[in-house]
Design a protein around this motif. Structure first.
Motif, PDB file in Angstrom:
ATOM      1  N   PHE A  78     -22.879 -20.963  20.266  1.00  0.00           N
ATOM      2  CA  PHE A  78     -23.233 -19.715  19.592  1.00  0.00           C
ATOM      3  C   PHE A  78     -22.053 -19.173  18.772  1.00  0.00           C
ATOM      4  O   PHE A  78     -22.221 -18.739  17.631  1.00  0.00           O
ATOM      5  N   LYS A 136     -26.087 -23.539  16.348  1.00  0.00           N
ATOM      6  CA  LYS A 136     -25.812 -22.143  16.684  1.00  0.00           C
ATOM      7  C   LYS A 136     -27.048 -21.474  17.284  1.00  0.00           C
ATOM      8  O   LYS A 136     -26.961 -20.710  18.259  1.00  0.00           O
ATOM      9  N   ALA A 167     -27.635 -19.834  20.939  1.00  0.00           N
ATOM     10  CA  ALA A 167     -28.156 -18.479  21.128  1.00  0.00           C
ATOM     11  C   ALA A 167     -29.328 -18.475  22.099  1.00  0.00           C
ATOM     12  O   ALA A 167     -29.413 -17.619  22.995  1.00  0.00           O
TER      13      ALA A 167
END
Length: 522
Positions: free
Chosen positions: A92, A101, A105
């Motif tokens: 993240f 990413k 998350a």
């Protein structure tokens, strides 16, 4: 009112609940007539937690519920709740690929949801158990302790039922006073909803008690799930040989939870305890001390214990422990091999003597290498786990190169396949010198919540500051992509490929110089 004590180990990984076992054993020796029962939710399927607790309370009708809460460790470096929290965080924060990413998350959200679910579930189990006990015993009380509570006792107080006794560190004398009807608030505890805990409560030193061999005949009679831990021949059962840690490592909370005074359990009692488990078929033991040999003045105690294990004739056992390898001697190395040590962990954190000094660890890395050579010469051919925490105070490319040089020397001593680098990034915990440093340098605000999993807090508590934070993030992400099953070794290989390897002598030398950034000035 007749005392009936129910020990409830709240759900966690299936690790032998040594704390609860020792508490019940101590109370039985002080009060043989008090009825006790151990109920381990670690052996219960998650869907059955509530109903199993209800059934146990209904059957036993306790007057005192003692809840043991082991884990609220949020920033673990290995697989845990919903995946690998370190990997989720690094994807993240540091991944350049937007899909990676996004994956980080989503993984982080799952982790957060799992974490808060566990937190509220455990709080709910405590409330549920106490409320149900009050149906049978209106004056029933609850005590909540364990590793998680000792670290986060200040944050948990307003979340627990009013009147709950929050225990920090060891609980034997607290329970003894409760049973005797004596005033107990002078112990390391406070009552939720009564008034806030004393300032620096965790820093108060525990009262030494004489530890005798745990009576496993009694423990087996009050703990129906005991056999669960005897079924797997690869399972390590905990045995404690001492309490306390005299060191000041900047990030470690052991020294405040257990206290700086090292209290040695008599060797004959430790051997008698091992013998009871041995006779039940256990062959693997984990010495649960903060450090098996915390300082050189305790070497003779370790020698005495291992010699008595050898003399007892239990030649087919294996054992493991955290060990400060700077305290080994040739005699101790010989006894370790002869008594069956087949795994140990060294928490050196860095292979740079300069950084070891700045972290207040008290290690001489040159002596560690010399002692490891002695251990190898004594015939040790098993696994060594070496804990490294990169990006600590004043980490630089040259100190990274020094750590690589040091690790390669350990590989030369034991064999590259026998040295497993465990890559940690320090989780900043309350009550440590690192927390003081972060507060003093405005990295954290005084009112921060150490139990928060919000991204703006998590990034600070998972210690990986810039300017090297992004660099380590990229290295770790590359290692997970290339070789996720051997992450630590891959990290070392990538770092060496990018930065090179220092001369070993450079790693072992650390001229003392004045530096305002050193933690020793905090």
């Amino acid at each position: 009112m007749e005392n009936r004590i129910l020990y409830v180990r709240l759900p966690c990984n299936p690790i032998f609940p040594i704390g609860v076992v020792y508490l019940a054993d101590y109370i039985h020796k002080q009060f043989p007539s008090v009825e006790q029962r151990i109920f381990d939710l670690g052996t219960v399927p998650p869907l059955d937690f509530a109903s199993a607790l209800d059934t146990c309370v209904d059957e036993f009708q306790p007057t005192l519920l003692v809840f043991s809460w082991r884990d609220i460790q949020i920033y673990a470096p290995v697989g845990g709740r919903g995946g690998n929290p370190l990997q989720n965080a690094f994807e993240f924060y540091y991944a350049r690929n937007p899909f990676t990413k996004l994956r980080g998350a989503i993984g982080g959200l799952r982790l957060a949801a799992s974490y808060y679910t566990e937190l509220w579930r455990n709080l709910g189990l405590i409330k549920r158990g106490l409320s149900r006990a009050k149906k049978y015993q209106p004056e029933a009380r609850a005590v909540v302790g364990g590793g998680a509570v000792s670290v986060f006792y200040e944050q948990l107080g307003d979340k627990l039922p009013k009147g709950t006794i929050v225990s920090v560190g060891e609980g034997e004398l607290l329970l003894e006073k409760l049973i005797r009807g004596q005033e107990f608030r002078d112990e390391r505890c406070y009552v939720a909803g009564e008034k806030p805990p004393r300032d620096r409560l965790i820093h108060e030193q525990p009262t030494p008690i004489e530890k005798s061999a745990c009576n496993y005949n009694y423990i087996e009679s009050i703990w129906s799930e005991f056999q669960y831990y005897l079924q797997d021949q690869d399972f390590y059962v905990g045995v404690q040989t001492k309490r306390g840690c005299p060191h000041n490592c900047c990030y470690c909370v052991y020294t405040v939870v257990e206290g700086k005074q090292v209290r040695i359990n008599p060797a004959d009692e430790v051997v008698a305890e091992i013998r009871q488990l041995y006779d039940r078929g256990i062959r693997n033991f984990w010495f649960t001390d903060a450090q098996f040999i915390p300082a050189r003045r305790f070497i003779d105690d370790a020698v005495e214990l291992l010699q008595k294990i050898l003399d007892a004739g239990m030649q087919d056992i294996h054992w493991a422990a955290y060990i400060r390898a700077d305290n080994l001697t040739p005699q101790l190395c010989d006894l370790m091999v002869k008594t069956g040590m087949n795994y140990f962990e060294i928490g050196i954190t860095s292979g740079s003597q300069e950084l070891v000094r700045k972290m207040r660890m008290g290690y001489n890395l040159r002596i560690v290498l010399e002692n490891c050579r002695d251990l190898k010469a004594a015939g040790f051919n098993d696994l060594v786990s070496v804990n490294y925490s990169f990006n600590v105070i004043d980490e630089r490319p040259e100190t990274i190169r020094q750590t690589i040089a040091y690790h390669r020397e350990l590989e030369r001593i034991f064999g590259a396949d026998k040295v497993e680098p465990a890559i940690f990034f320090i989780g900043l915990q309350p009550h440590t010198h690192l927390e003081e440093y972060a507060l003093k340098n405005n990295i954290l605000k005084p009112d921060y919540d150490p139990m928060s999993l919000m991204p703006w807090t998590a990034k600070k508590l998972l210690w990986n500051p810039e300017p090297l934070g992004s660099f380590f993030g990229e290295v770790c992400l590359e290692a997970w992509q290339k070789n996720p099953n051997d992450f630590g070794r891959e990290v070392m290989n990538i770092l060496e490929a990018r930065l090179g390897c220092a001369d070993l002598e450079e790693a072992l030398s650390a001229p003392i110089e004045s530096n305002k950034k050193q933690l020793v000035t905090v």
